[in-house]
Design an enzyme around this catalytic site. Structure first.
Site, short mmCIF file in Angstrom:
data_model
loop_
_atom_site.label_atom_id
_atom_site.label_comp_id
_atom_site.label_asym_id
_atom_site.label_seq_id
_atom_site.Cartn_x
_atom_site.Cartn_y
_atom_site.Cartn_z
N HIS A 311 -38.41 25.85 34.24
CA HIS A 311 -37.86 26.93 33.43
C HIS A 311 -36.42 26.63 33.10
CE1 HIS A 311 -36.82 30.99 32.14
NE2 HIS A 311 -38.12 31.15 31.97
N ASP A 369 -46.29 31.71 33.85
CA ASP A 369 -47.54 31.34 33.20
C ASP A 369 -48.50 30.59 34.11
OD1 ASP A 369 -46.99 32.36 30.63
OD2 ASP A 369 -45.55 30.75 30.34
N1 CMC Z 1 -43.23 18.76 34.14
C1 CMC Z 1 -42.57 17.58 34.34
N2 CMC Z 1 -41.24 17.43 34.16
C2 CMC Z 1 -40.55 18.51 33.74
C3 CMC Z 1 -41.17 19.76 33.51
C4 CMC Z 1 -42.55 19.86 33.74
N3 CMC Z 1 -43.20 21.02 33.53
N4 CMC Z 1 -40.24 20.65 33.10
C5 CMC Z 1 -39.08 19.97 33.07
N5 CMC Z 1 -39.26 18.69 33.46
C6 CMC Z 1 -38.22 17.67 33.60
C7 CMC Z 1 -37.80 17.14 32.24
O1 CMC Z 1 -38.56 16.01 31.88
C8 CMC Z 1 -36.34 16.83 32.47
O2 CMC Z 1 -36.26 15.61 33.11
P1 CMC Z 1 -34.99 14.62 32.85
O3 CMC Z 1 -33.78 15.39 33.29
O4 CMC Z 1 -35.28 13.42 33.68
O5 CMC Z 1 -34.97 14.36 31.36
C9 CMC Z 1 -35.88 17.90 33.45
O6 CMC Z 1 -37.07 18.31 34.15
C10 CMC Z 1 -35.25 19.10 32.78
O7 CMC Z 1 -36.15 19.58 31.80
P2 CMC Z 1 -35.71 20.08 30.36
O8 CMC Z 1 -36.82 19.90 29.40
O9 CMC Z 1 -34.38 19.48 30.01
O10 CMC Z 1 -35.47 21.62 30.67
P3 CMC Z 1 -35.53 22.79 29.63
O11 CMC Z 1 -34.75 23.88 30.23
O12 CMC Z 1 -35.11 22.33 28.27
O13 CMC Z 1 -37.08 23.16 29.54
C11 CMC Z 1 -39.16 24.21 29.88
C12 CMC Z 1 -37.66 24.25 30.16
C13 CMC Z 1 -39.79 25.53 30.36
C14 CMC Z 1 -39.40 24.12 28.36
C15 CMC Z 1 -39.80 23.01 30.61
O14 CMC Z 1 -39.62 23.14 32.00
C16 CMC Z 1 -41.27 22.83 30.27
O15 CMC Z 1 -41.60 22.21 29.25
N6 CMC Z 1 -42.21 23.38 31.11
C17 CMC Z 1 -43.62 23.33 30.81
C18 CMC Z 1 -43.96 24.42 29.81
C19 CMC Z 1 -43.95 25.79 30.43
O16 CMC Z 1 -44.49 26.02 31.51
N7 CMC Z 1 -43.34 26.77 29.71
C20 CMC Z 1 -43.29 28.16 30.12
C21 CMC Z 1 -41.90 28.63 30.45
S1 CMC Z 1 -41.89 30.23 31.26
C22 CMC Z 1 -42.50 31.35 30.12
C23 CMC Z 1 -41.77 31.42 28.82
O17 CMC Z 1 -40.55 31.23 28.76
O18 CMC Z 1 -42.41 31.67 27.82
#
Ligand code: CMC
Length: 435
Positions: A311, A369
């Site tokens: 998140h 989720d």
């Molecule tokens: N699986 C594997 N690696 C992950 C994941 C994951 N689910 N989430 C983040 N990472 C890694 C990402 O690759 C990055 O690694 P690095 O620093 O080496 O590049 C690091 O963790 C930070 O991730 P980010 O993408 O920079 O973080 P963000 O804040 O931009 O993204 C997120 C947040 C929710 C989009 C992401 O965690 C994700 O894609 N999760 C899976 C989708 C998901 O479950 N979404 C629902 C969110 S909660 C409900 C809502 O808001 O609607």
């Protein structure tokens, strides 16, 4: 903002030695902010923050999140208390007004909402314009936007009473429209709302009753639906809420703004994740495949991510996921589902991921989720409806933020700038002279 002693920060341009001072603003909780509103006019620099990871876009009194501690408060009340002790319409009222209602205020609010639960008969014809296999989120984007073509008496955003009626209409009609999207895809007749039922009961009734059979809402499932709605009601300045605020900043009508929020919510990184989690759990199939899926999620060269994990704000267990996990058990018990393979896979996946260095170091925990899809599937919803249910609940938050923004004396049209890295000025070359 509090009247704390005035603090400032100073920015120095190392090349010229020029210095500029900016005020620090303190909220009632959470990190303070550097007020950069005069950054460009004072310095000729823009702030560059793609994804808004360090940017506060507005002042708000609705929801507070402490992502490190895993705390979520609506108007000061912890989410687990609201989920366990309140009902969805009361939470919607709390989000709007800022206070839990007394008994008379609650009755009045419930009356105001329930008198708007039906939709214009002509709106029903929109549905037959969609293919039966249309994704219900596509239908929702269309029909919610179309509300602005039907309710002309509540689209003047400068009239407080019209804004109030639009808010009531949106909260009241969204479950009706969502249930209709479900019924349309199932090829079943639409079911009209029943105002003697609670918000959650009415929604289940509109989704699962058919004219040919008597239907009694299962109280355990209604209780779970109520909790799921509360857990999704608001979440501060997330992507869809920011979309609603941005759309509204131009003066767009409320129905168009909420349709924009629904479109944004649909993405798999946001509300679409609940559908994506279930698809992932089904594709895993058996527990012995979990290490392989975890390996893929960690692989930099693989775009796959563990859906329902991670998140932007929470760097700890999402407090909503805890309530969701417990609700999942209640629903499966009630339905007599003893060993749900998807729940077992999910719990094992969570166990393995939470012990893995990658997930520990990046502070990736299950989010709201992760368990919701298992519950919704057990209740009889197809996967394509999961994000629609999220949209039904989040409408309460969107509307509260929409109202808050319109009441903000500092409201301005949202207009970010950019770091331009394209071609510099060049002369037009006629086509016959181009190589
Ligand atoms: N699986 C594997 N690696 C992950 C994941 C994951 N689910 N989430 C983040 N990472 C890694 C990402 O690759 C990055 O690694 P690095 O620093 O080496 O590049 C690091 O963790 C930070 O991730 P980010 O993408 O920079 O973080 P963000 O804040 O931009 O993204 C997120 C947040 C929710 C989009 C992401 O965690 C994700 O894609 N999760 C899976 C989708 C998901 O479950 N979404 C629902 C969110 S909660 C409900 C809502 O808001 O609607």
């Amino acid at each position: 903002m509090t009247d704390a002693p005035h603090r400032t920060v100073t920015l120095t341009d190392d090349a010229t030695g020029k210095k500029w001072t900016f005020p620090i603003l303190d909220g009632s909780m959470g990190p303070s902010v550097i007020d950069t509103r005069k950054l460009y006019s004072g310095t000729d620099f823009f702030a560059h923050d793609p994804g808004f990871t360090s940017t506060s876009s507005c002042e708000s009194k609705i929801t507070f999140i402490d992502g490190d501690k895993g705390i979520l408060l609506h108007r000061g009340y912890p989410i687990d208390e609201l989920a366990n002790k309140s009902d969805f319409l009361e939470v919607a009222q709390l989000l709007q007004t800022g206070e839990l209602p007394n008994a008379a205020e609650k009755r009045e609010w419930n009356k105001n909402i329930t008198m708007h639960t039906m939709v214009h008969e002509q709106l029903i014809r929109f549905y037959s314009g969609f293919r039966r296999d249309a994704h219900p989120m596509a239908v929702m984007v269309g029909v919610v936007g179309a509300l602005s073509a039907f309710y002309h008496d509540s689209i003047d955003i400068n009239d407080a009473r019209q804004r109030e009626i639009a808010s009531h209409r949106l909260i009241a009609k969204i479950p009706t429209l969502a249930a209709m999207a479900f019924k349309y895809s199932a090829g079943q007749p639409f079911v009209y709302p029943q105002n003697h039922l609670t918000y959650a009961e009415n929604f289940l009734h509109m989704c699962f009753s058919v004219p040919a059979e008597p239907y009694k809402v299962n109280p355990v499932l209604a209780h779970a639906m109520n909790k799921i709605f509360i857990l999704h009601a608001d979440h501060e300045q997330n992507a869809s809420t920011s979309t609603v605020r941005l759309a509204s900043s131009s003066g767009a009508n409320p129905f168009a703004c909420i349709a924009a929020g629904i479109a944004c919510l649909w993405g798999p990184a946001h509300g679409g994740a609940n559908e994506a989690v279930l698809r992932m759990l089904m594709s895993i199939g058996s527990k012995d495949k979990i290490p392989e899926i975890v390996k893929r999620a960690k692989d930099k060269d693989d775009t796959f991510r563990l859906m329902g994990f991670g998140h932007r704000v929470y760097k700890n267990y999402d407090p909503r996921a805890k309530v969701m996990q417990q609700t999942c058990r209640e629903v499966l018990d009630e339905l007599g589902i003893k060993n749900d393979p998807l729940l077992e896979t999910a719990m094992e996946l969570e166990r393995i991921a939470l012990q893995d260095d990658y997930f520990i170091q990046k502070k990736l925990y299950p989010n709201v989720d992760f368990y919701s899809g298992i519950i919704l599937r057990a209740m009889g919803f197809p996967m394509s409806m999961f994000t629609v249910l999220f949209a039904v609940a989040r409408t309460a938050g969107w509307v509260a933020h929409w109202q808050e923004q319109l009441n903000d004396p500092e409201r301005k049209i949202g207009r970010p700038r950019q770091l331009y890295t394209g071609a510099t000025t060049r002369a037009f070359v006629p086509v016959e002279q181009r190589e």
